[in-house]
Design an enzyme around this catalytic site. Structure first.
Site, short mmCIF file in Angstrom:
data_model
loop_
_atom_site.label_atom_id
_atom_site.label_comp_id
_atom_site.label_asym_id
_atom_site.label_seq_id
_atom_site.Cartn_x
_atom_site.Cartn_y
_atom_site.Cartn_z
N PRO A 1 9.45 -10.21 -0.64
CA PRO A 1 9.92 -9.12 -1.52
C PRO A 1 8.96 -8.72 -2.64
CG PRO A 1 10.96 -11.16 -2.15
CD PRO A 1 10.11 -11.50 -0.95
N CYS A 2 7.86 -8.07 -2.26
CA CYS A 2 6.93 -7.58 -3.28
C CYS A 2 7.57 -6.48 -4.13
CB CYS A 2 5.63 -7.11 -2.66
SG CYS A 2 5.82 -5.90 -1.34
#
Length: 346
Positions: free
Chosen positions: A314-315
């Site tokens: 989850p950047c």
């Protein structure tokens, strides 16, 4: 995210897809509303108003544009194309010809054009590649070449051998050392995503309109010394189920196996991203500090941008020091959507 009228009007002049989902343009003189990237003729600034949702546009009496279809997901796969692909997945040896398409109420030229636009090959080439992929895996598992070829729908060994070599660069009998990266399109609430998988797990999950997608695919093929081919993979079913549950707010932690090749530093950055709790955010500085590299904020940011497995790694949960939403390859509007989704289901 609050945008000025000037920024939104410039976005529609530029047909900027990065603003998709953030606002809609309603034209007073025509009574029609559009998505920001609509290719129709642009109205004068005085004749437009902007809304955050399509629902607001409809409530104000505006009709959806027939050109950009703002009520549809961007790049969404048409139902009839999805049905064709599912049919091939269920029976890889099936060969659908133009007459078969017509029996299904489909115009062969339309199908050909859609596959060329979205896959870079015709529908018949897509079928052939899918059959070759199926045969390749059977040979890898120890099946005989003749049986694998005819089970995959090929009518002659010579035709099979030629097609096989064109894709993998080697004859079927010399293919034991080759690898395949399977590729598939997956539909989500934020548009079409491209997913790739190897035996170890998912190695790519990107939105189909990401500008760096082609570069990422080339890098993956080089790393795995593999050929990327449309086909089925045991990991795809779980991936699609978990992605659907995530968008429905039913899943916070993914269990799908991943394979993300990179340097030791890159892997440490990506693993840290997965430790950021669902529904929260961290700054690039905080991420660098947690990695024991407080001076490497820019390097951390660059590595986040090189993440090939969106959402699961989850950047999107990393923001600027002031909380601004920056640096997301899928578009800022998608980053905002994902963060809002997670906060509302936390």
């Amino acid at each position: 995210m609050k945008l000025s009228r000037k920024i939104m009007y410039q976005a529609i002049l530029d047909k900027d897809t990065s603003f998709e989902g953030i606002f809609f343009t309603a034209v007073k003189t025509t009574g029609i509303f559009c998505r920001p990237s609509c290719t129709a003729r642009k109205p004068k600034s005085d004749n437009v108003e902007f809304f955050s949702t399509s629902k607001e546009c409809l409530h104000r009496g505006y009709r959806p544009c027939k050109v950009c279809k703002p009520l549809h997901h961007l790049n969404e796969m048409p139902i009839e194309m999805n049905a064709l692909i599912e049919e091939l997945e269920a029976n890889p040896g099936r060969r659908l010809k133009d007459g078969d398409l017509l029996e299904r109420g489909l115009e062969p030229h339309t199908v050909r054009r859609w596959f060329l636009k979205n896959h870079g090959i015709t529908f018949h080439a897509y079928q052939r590649m899918f059959r070759i992929n199926t045969a390749f895996k059977k040979i890898q598992q120890g099946d005989g070449i003749t049986g694998a070829a005819f089970d995959a729908g090929f009518e002659s060994l010579s035709g099979f051998g030629e097609s096989f070599k064109n894709i993998f660069g080697v004859a079927p009998k010399n293919s034991k050392a080759k690898r395949v990266i399977d590729l598939k399109r997956v539909e989500t609430r934020l548009g079409t995503m491209i997913v790739c998988a190897v035996t170890e797990g998912i190695c790519l999950l990107e939105f189909s309109d990401r500008k760096m997608l082609e570069t990422e695919l080339i890098a993956l093929a080089r790393h795995f010394n593999a050929t990327i081919v449309q086909g089925s993979n045991p990991h795809f079913e779980l991936l699609e189920r978990e992605i659907a549950d995530y968008f429905d707010g039913k899943l916070q932690d993914f269990t799908i196996p991943l394979s993300f090749p990179g340097s030791a530093f890159q892997k440490s950055v990506w693993k840290h991203l997965m430790s950021i709790p669902y529904g929260t955010t961290a700054t690039y500085g905080e991420q660098a500090a947690k990695l024991g590299r407080p001076e490497a904020v820019r390097a951390v940011g660059r590595t986040n941008g090189m993440n090939r497995i969106s959402i699961i790694i989850p950047c999107h949960r990393v923001v600027a020091k002031d909380g601004a939403l920056t640096g997301y390859g899928g578009g800022i509007w998608r980053k905002k959507f994902l963060l809002d989704l997670e906060k509302s289901n936390k």
